[in-house]
Write an enzyme that holds these catalytic residues in place. Structure first.
Site, PDB file in Angstrom:
ATOM      1  N   ASP A 120       0.832  -1.184   0.000  1.00  0.00           N
ATOM      2  CA  ASP A 120       0.000   0.000   0.000  1.00  0.00           C
ATOM      3  C   ASP A 120       0.882   1.255   0.000  1.00  0.00           C
ATOM      4  OD1 ASP A 120      -2.745   1.105   0.374  1.00  0.00           O
ATOM      5  OD2 ASP A 120      -1.864   1.902   2.207  1.00  0.00           O
TER       6      ASP A 120
ATOM      7  N   GLU B 286       1.828  -0.343  -4.987  1.00  0.00           N
ATOM      8  CA  GLU B 286       0.920   0.745  -5.321  1.00  0.00           C
ATOM      9  C   GLU B 286       1.846   1.941  -5.459  1.00  0.00           C
ATOM     10  OE1 GLU B 286      -3.269   2.663  -3.779  1.00  0.00           O
ATOM     11  OE2 GLU B 286      -1.729   2.333  -2.294  1.00  0.00           O
TER      12      GLU B 286
END
Lengths: 110, 705
Positions: free
Chosen positions: B349, B386
């Protein structure tokens, strides 16, 4: 109810441990000692009679895993007639895949 | 003779002790005892605080003798502990100076950052006892799971089809019909569904222990509790979320998660974890002291010169990932999950944060990313970034990859969405996206599988909402619709939200199929968002991070009510899986290098061999030569894909096949279900081999055989 674990030699090929009461961290060592005794003699199958086992905590599961690994891949581990809460624990933790769970001793192949 | 190095040498009260080993960090079972090891760069002293499970007051507190500290590591073996039933924490003394970044406070009991099992939130949604001074409670774990011969599946990256899902959302809806809704165990019950869908990998939104009560609050309109539902806020990096396990109340979440992974592997499905190393649940200066802050604030967090937290995560603090100590913790953590849980891959993330130096500046050669890329234990794990953060760093196409890192391709998402809704000037971009984005990756020698292709993900609209809403509708989040992204590139097809207009509904259904078709014929790795295969809606909410309700839960009734869409998605997945020509290892060369008479890929338009790249064009078609499948190493058919995102129907002239082969129709989104797709292998021959009419906004996929 007090916990007991009793080892019986059923035949040359089969040993059985009868469990009753509550299997938790305080009683698991008793069970473990019986597993070690059983594993000391060669056999084809180890039967765990859980009919009268009312509860199994994480520590109890640990001993089951220990039993599976201690007796080796050539020995089958049968779990006979676990009560619902115990069966639940065996199922969601995936242990049901490593053993044979049978409704009664009659279902164990000779 | 018994070992003599496992006997106590010291005592403290009734406790028998021995000097511990500094490695591994955390609490480790030793013969007869437990080795506790924790580091702090600035603590003056430390004690081990021991609790019986669930009890508010500790039963013992054992200071680490000075002689047990090695460097900055406190380590001690404590003998004869009831290791099944204890919880442990630490109390640390050291300087308190906000500006210098020191937050030591002996009134706090601190969780071990290396805790492998964490109690305190044992059952999801049960309101915690806020008077408990030790909320997140470290426990001991056992590494005795019966894995048999299981190991990670090592599916080649280009063969993956990823399904992004949330553990609780997947089965919490009553329609799931499972015994233990919302748990790891329930996912096991749904493995047949995942197999039917045909995905190769599931990507679980965060499963590290988090606190669903972090910032929980009543919904100002309905009074319903809003939670930290998605879980993008880590309490402990080494422990699975207890509240996701049916056995969490027994402390057996480790076994339950491992059982799920083993069972998925047995069924050929990989497990990828979404990991959040950019911040922790301790939040900003007002947040709770759980662990890191009280142990080594200056080490774990990026701080401004005044002592405040940098906030590149948008969540209050930023983990100091390129501090060498934290870097090692991240490495230890991932190694642990790969080795102990057999995890197949990780999705990071806001990964761009992992490439910032301790002062926040982007690094050219981030040591953490390099370390992970070359680590021998992680060598076969998928590493997916990401590739952006909340501090404005956007690295899609330029994430420091070291030959290993794949990226969530945000440009793929945006490009497909714009083309799908019929924006002009998109065909050139579209050609790049369909080929695995060589414009972003080929120049750097990065394979097509670098590109994780997705049109929807947990952040943003679902697919059904993408074709039903022009604007976000996030009122239920209680932030006056100010949260969530505004750049959705969505189109409602003529009415905002639910409608009974059959024309609009037919168009929406077609647009969803168009999107799925585009996704599954693209080179790279497709990722499907949970529920998109059956048209799951969030009522236009594009940021449902706080909802433990039907906005997030998968309603299994949809599998029946949207059976047509489900069938289409399954067929497209199956089609991709049997045609290696969609799963090339390397980028196209735009030439015939196997002597088939066809280049690996050729571009067409409404005229065969004549693509129209002009601004007003909304049509594109391509032909894949099956003889070039996987660089010519696997036999395959010829595949022709035509896309018409114009509002009028168009006749597409089809390129000819080698003698003896004919075009067959696999899919035509312009045809009503069930004529919209065919079971792969049973495709009917096309009547007119020279051309096909594509209805407005539709996609056709032909197979030449």
């Amino acid at each position: 109810m007090a916990f007991t674990a009793t080892l019986e030699t059923v035949s040359e090929a089969t040993s059985k441990i009868i469990l009753s009461g509550e299997l938790d961290a305080s009683t698991a060592p008793t069970f473990k000692a019986e597993v070690e005794k059983a594993a000391g003699t060669p056999m084809k199958r180890l039967v765990l009679d859980l009919r009268n086992l009312e509860y199994m905590a994480s520590a109890g599961l640990r001993v089951l895993i220990y039993a599976k690994q201690k007796i080796g891949a050539d020995t089958d581990l049968y779990v006979v007639s676990p009560q619902e809460p115990v069966l639940h624990t065996l199922t969601v933790t995936g242990f049901d895949q490593s053993v044979f769970i049978v409704p009664s001793e009659a279902d164990i192949p000779a | 003779m018994d070992r003599i190095d496992i006997h106590p040498t010291h005592t403290y009260g009734d406790f028998k002790l021995r000097r511990g080993k500094p490695l591994p960090f955390g609490a480790t079972l030793e013969p007869g005892g437990v080795n506790f090891s924790i580091f702090s760069s600035h603590a003056k002293s430390c004690s081990l605080v021991l609790f019986k499970r669930h009890e508010l007051e500790p039963f013992a507190e054992i200071p680490f003798p000075d002689s047990f500290r090695i460097g900055n590591v406190f380590c001690m073996v404590v003998f004869d502990l009831d290791y099944e039933n204890i919880e442990y924490g630490y109390r640390m003394d050291g300087p308190f100076s906000f500006q210098e970044g020191h937050w030591f406070d002996t009134s706090k009991i601190l969780m071990d950052p290396y805790a492998k099992v964490i109690g305190g939130r044992d059952v999801w949604g049960v309101t915690p006892d806020w008077s408990n001074p030790y909320q997140h409670r470290a426990r001991l774990s056992f590494d005795d799971f019966d894995w048999e011969d299981d190991r990670p599946l090592e599916i080649p990256p280009e063969d993956q089809i990823i399904y992004e899902m949330h553990v609780r959302s997947f089965t919490q809806h009553p329609s799931a019909g499972v015994k233990h809704p919302g748990t790891f165990a329930a996912i096991r019950d749904k493995i047949p569904y995942l197999k039917e869908l045909g995905v190769t990998s599931i990507e679980l939104m965060p499963v590290y222990e988090f606190d669903e009560f972090e910032n929980s609050r009543p919904n100002p309109h309905t009074g319903e509790t809003l939670y930290n539902y998605w879980g993008y806020s880590t309490v402990g990096f080494f422990a699975p979320k207890a509240g996701y396990a049916a056995t969490g109340k027994f402390g057996m979440q480790v076994d339950e998660l491992k059982a799920l992974i083993k069972d998925l592997h047995k069924n050929g499905i990989e497990v990828i974890l979404d990991v959040v190393f950019n911040h922790t649940a301790e939040g900003n200066e007002q947040g709770p002291t759980i662990s890191y802050r009280g142990i080594d604030n200056r080490t774990y967090y990026m701080l401004t010169p005044e002592g405040y937290y940098f906030n590149f995560s948008g969540c209050g603090n930023t983990l100091n990932c390129n501090n060498p100590i934290v870097r090692n913790m991240v490495l230890d953590c991932l190694r642990y999950w790969a080795a102990e849980y057999h995890i197949d891959g990780f999705r990071f993330d806001l990964a761009s944060i992992l490439g910032r130096d301790p002062w926040g500046a982007p690094l050219a050669n981030p040591p953490l990313l390099e370390t992970l890329a070359f680590d021998p234990i992680l060598a076969k794990c998928k590493l997916i970034a990401e590739a952006w953060d909340a501090g404005g760093l956007y690295q899609v196409g330029s994430f420091p990859a070291f030959g290993r890192w794949a990226e969530w391709n945000g440009k793929y998402r945006d490009g497909i969405r714009k083309f799908l809704k019929g924006e002009p000037g998109r065909v050139g971009d579209m050609a790049q996206r369909l080929q695995g984005s060589p414009d972003l990756y080929a120049w750097a020698g990065r394979a097509p599988a670098t590109s994780i292709n997705f049109i929807t993900a947990h952040d943003g609209f679902t697919l059904a909402d993408l074709v039903s809403y022009n604007d976000k509708h996030n009122e239920a989040n209680g932030e006056n619709n100010n949260d969530g992204g505004n750049d959705n590139d969505s189109w409602n097809c003529g009415a905002e939200g639910w409608t009974d207009d059959p024309g609009i509904n037919a168009l929406r259904s077609r647009q969803m199929k168009n999107a799925i078709a585009m996704l599954l014929v693209s080179q790279g790795v497709p990722m499907i968002l949970m529920g998109d295969e059956v048209g799951r809606s969030q009522n236009g909410n594009n940021n449902t991070y706080c909802h433990d309700n039907e906005l997030n839960w998968f309603n299994w009734e949809l599998v029946n009510t949207n059976a047509g869409l489900f069938r289409f998605v399954k067929s497209c997945v199956a089609f991709r899986r049997i045609h290696p020509v969609f799963r090339n290892r390397w980028h196209f060369r735009n030439t015939d290098y196997v002597g088939s008479g066809y280049a690996d890929i050729t571009w067409h338009g409404t005229k065969a061999w004549n693509a129209d790249w002009s601004n007003d064009c909304r049509t594109i078609a391509f032909l894949l030569c099956g003889k070039h499948a996987k660089e010519g190493t696997m036999p395959d058919n010829y595949i022709y894909v035509a896309m018409n995102m114009h509002w009028d129907a168009h006749w597409f002239e089809i390129p000819g096949l080698p003698p003896g082969l004919n075009w067959h129709v696999f899919a035509n989104t312009g045809a009503p279900s069930p004529a919209d797709c065919w079971e792969p292998g049973s495709e009917p021959a096309l009547d007119n081999q020279s051309g096909i009419l594509l209805g407005d906004r539709s996609v056709v996929i032909l197979v030449g055989k």
